[in-house]
Design a protein around this motif. Structure first.
Motif, PDB file in Angstrom:
ATOM      1  N   SER A  57     -66.771  -7.463  15.410  1.00 10.15           N
ATOM      2  CA  SER A  57     -67.318  -7.299  14.059  1.00 10.15           C
ATOM      3  C   SER A  57     -66.402  -6.479  13.154  1.00 10.15           C
ATOM      4  CB  SER A  57     -68.705  -6.627  14.132  1.00 10.15           C
ATOM      5  OG  SER A  57     -68.610  -5.358  14.763  1.00 10.15           O
ATOM      6  N   LYS A  77     -68.146 -12.006  14.758  1.00 15.85           N
ATOM      7  CA  LYS A  77     -69.282 -11.443  14.023  1.00 15.85           C
ATOM      8  C   LYS A  77     -68.804 -10.564  12.873  1.00 15.85           C
ATOM      9  CE  LYS A  77     -72.439 -11.518  17.980  1.00 15.85           C
ATOM     10  NZ  LYS A  77     -73.377 -10.724  18.831  1.00 15.85           N
ATOM     11  N   ARG A  79     -68.365  -9.075   9.410  1.00 15.77           N
ATOM     12  CA  ARG A  79     -69.182  -8.992   8.194  1.00 15.77           C
ATOM     13  C   ARG A  79     -68.340  -8.682   6.960  1.00 15.77           C
ATOM     14  NH1 ARG A  79     -74.632  -8.816   8.861  1.00 15.77           N
ATOM     15  NH2 ARG A  79     -75.414  -8.623  11.006  1.00 15.77           N
ATOM     16  N   LYS A  80     -67.237  -7.970   7.160  1.00 16.39           N
ATOM     17  CA  LYS A  80     -66.375  -7.646   6.025  1.00 16.39           C
ATOM     18  C   LYS A  80     -64.937  -7.496   6.487  1.00 16.39           C
ATOM     19  CE  LYS A  80     -67.089  -2.616   6.155  1.00 16.39           C
ATOM     20  NZ  LYS A  80     -67.483  -1.441   5.355  1.00 16.39           N
ATOM     21  N   ASN A  99     -68.059 -16.808  10.664  1.00 16.50           N
ATOM     22  CA  ASN A  99     -68.338 -15.380  10.757  1.00 16.50           C
ATOM     23  C   ASN A  99     -69.487 -15.045   9.794  1.00 16.50           C
ATOM     24  OD1 ASN A  99     -66.420 -13.720  12.590  1.00 16.50           O
ATOM     25  ND2 ASN A  99     -65.070 -15.252  11.661  1.00 16.50           N
ATOM     26  N   GLN A 100     -69.550 -13.839   9.300  1.00 18.79           N
ATOM     27  CA  GLN A 100     -70.669 -13.434   8.445  1.00 18.79           C
ATOM     28  C   GLN A 100     -70.183 -12.777   7.157  1.00 18.79           C
ATOM     29  OE1 GLN A 100     -73.493 -11.160  10.886  1.00 18.79           O
ATOM     30  NE2 GLN A 100     -72.854 -12.329  12.677  1.00 18.79           N
ATOM     31  N   GLU A 102     -69.518 -11.918   3.394  1.00 17.25           N
ATOM     32  CA  GLU A 102     -70.258 -12.106   2.149  1.00 17.25           C
ATOM     33  C   GLU A 102     -69.353 -11.996   0.924  1.00 17.25           C
ATOM     34  OE1 GLU A 102     -73.570  -9.477   2.040  1.00 17.25           O
ATOM     35  OE2 GLU A 102     -74.508 -10.317   3.855  1.00 17.25           O
ATOM     36  N   ASN A 122     -69.361 -19.159   6.430  1.00 16.50           N
ATOM     37  CA  ASN A 122     -69.640 -17.740   6.241  1.00 16.50           C
ATOM     38  C   ASN A 122     -70.801 -17.609   5.253  1.00 16.50           C
ATOM     39  OD1 ASN A 122     -67.667 -15.654   7.577  1.00 16.50           O
ATOM     40  ND2 ASN A 122     -66.395 -17.433   7.084  1.00 16.50           N
TER      41      ASN A 122
END
Length: 282
Positions: A57, A77, A79-80, A99-100, A102, A122
């Motif tokens: 992550s 995973k 997120r940024k 992935n995640q 944003e 994403n």
């Protein structure tokens, strides 16, 4: 020097490679690794990193490894991205699909050597207008996100050959896309487009299936669409060497003939003729 730990059921990166400056290519794909250790930056010769299909992550340490040229991190995973990811001045290929994410930090658009950028699947809601700074991009895949528009700056990516923005929320395309005079393959399927404006004459393959298209100005070799668009597509004009209906290849002449018959049927209250569903293409 290549070191391969692919599919070893690893949960952490082996310390036996700590400080090894000879490693240029490291494959850690298809494991269960959850983090990058602090000592990972000691691999100062690393150019190619394979870390897809893990559980990572946080990749902030990678921004401190300026020798990296290729990073494969699909299916993690994340997120940024690190705010200083722009430090990777040599980066040419970046795979971050599934992935995640944003958003992309401002420094991301300083990765001016990027040729390949994979961001599909994403949670991105926008791309900054500064994407035009990535002038050497050849392939951009931002499909399966939540983009409501494309920035005007996309028109400055003049080396772009393939652009995938399918499965987003696009209601229109920026007119600046006509400046993409190297573009050959454009996928805008499964969006909310009602109009396809003027596009580069270089486009050979155009995917518009899953859009409520009412008007399009297209001249391409291969056009893909679905049953609900068939009548409209048959009247678009242009030169289509090949058209693909929901993945099935049919003759442009057949498409036009059926559309004409359906126009006659519609005027006389008769049932429309269905477009063919054979001739599967792999």
């Amino acid at each position: 020097m290549l070191v391969n730990y692919k599919e070893r059921k690893l949960t952490s990166i082996p310390e036996e490679i700590l400080g090894n400056k000879l490693i240029t290519n490291l494959n850690l794909e298809d494991n269960q690794i959850t983090y990058l250790p602090v000592w990972f930056t000691s691999l100062t010769g690393l150019k190619v990193l394979y870390l897809s299909n893990n559980q990572i992550s946080d990749i902030s340490l990678l921004a401190k490894m300026p020798s990296l040229e290729l990073i494969y991190m699909n299916h993690n995973k994340i997120r940024k991205l690190p705010e200083d990811i722009g430090n990777l001045k040599q980066l040419r290929r970046l795979y971050l699909g599934h992935n995640q994410l944003e958003y992309l930090p401002d420094s991301f658009y300083e990765l001016t050597e990027l040729r390949m950028l994979i961001l599909k699947a994403n949670k991105l809601t926008s791309l900054d207008d500064k994407i035009g700074q990535l002038k050497h991009l050849v392939n951009l895949d931002a499909g399966k996100n939540q983009l409501s528009e494309l920035p005007a700056g996309i028109g400055q990516c003049r080396e772009l050959k393939q652009l995938k923005v399918n499965r987003n929320k696009l209601a229109s395309l920026p007119w600046q896309m006509k400046d993409l005079d190297a573009l050959e393959d454009l996928n805008v399927a499964r969006n909310q487009l009602t109009t396809i404006g003027s596009l580069p004459a270089t486009i050979k393959v155009l995917h518009i299936e899953g859009n409520p298209v009412q008007h399009a100005d297209v001249r391409v070799d291969k056009l893909t669409f679905d049953q609900t668009q068939a009548d409209q597509v048959a009247r678009l004009g242009g030169t289509h060497e090949q058209v693909s209906l929901e993945g099935r290849i049919i003759s442009p002449a057949m498409l036009e003939a059926i559309a004409r018959r359906n126009e006659w049927n519609e005027r006389h209250g008769l049932k429309k003729e269905k477009y063919p569903e054979e001739d599967d293409e792999d």
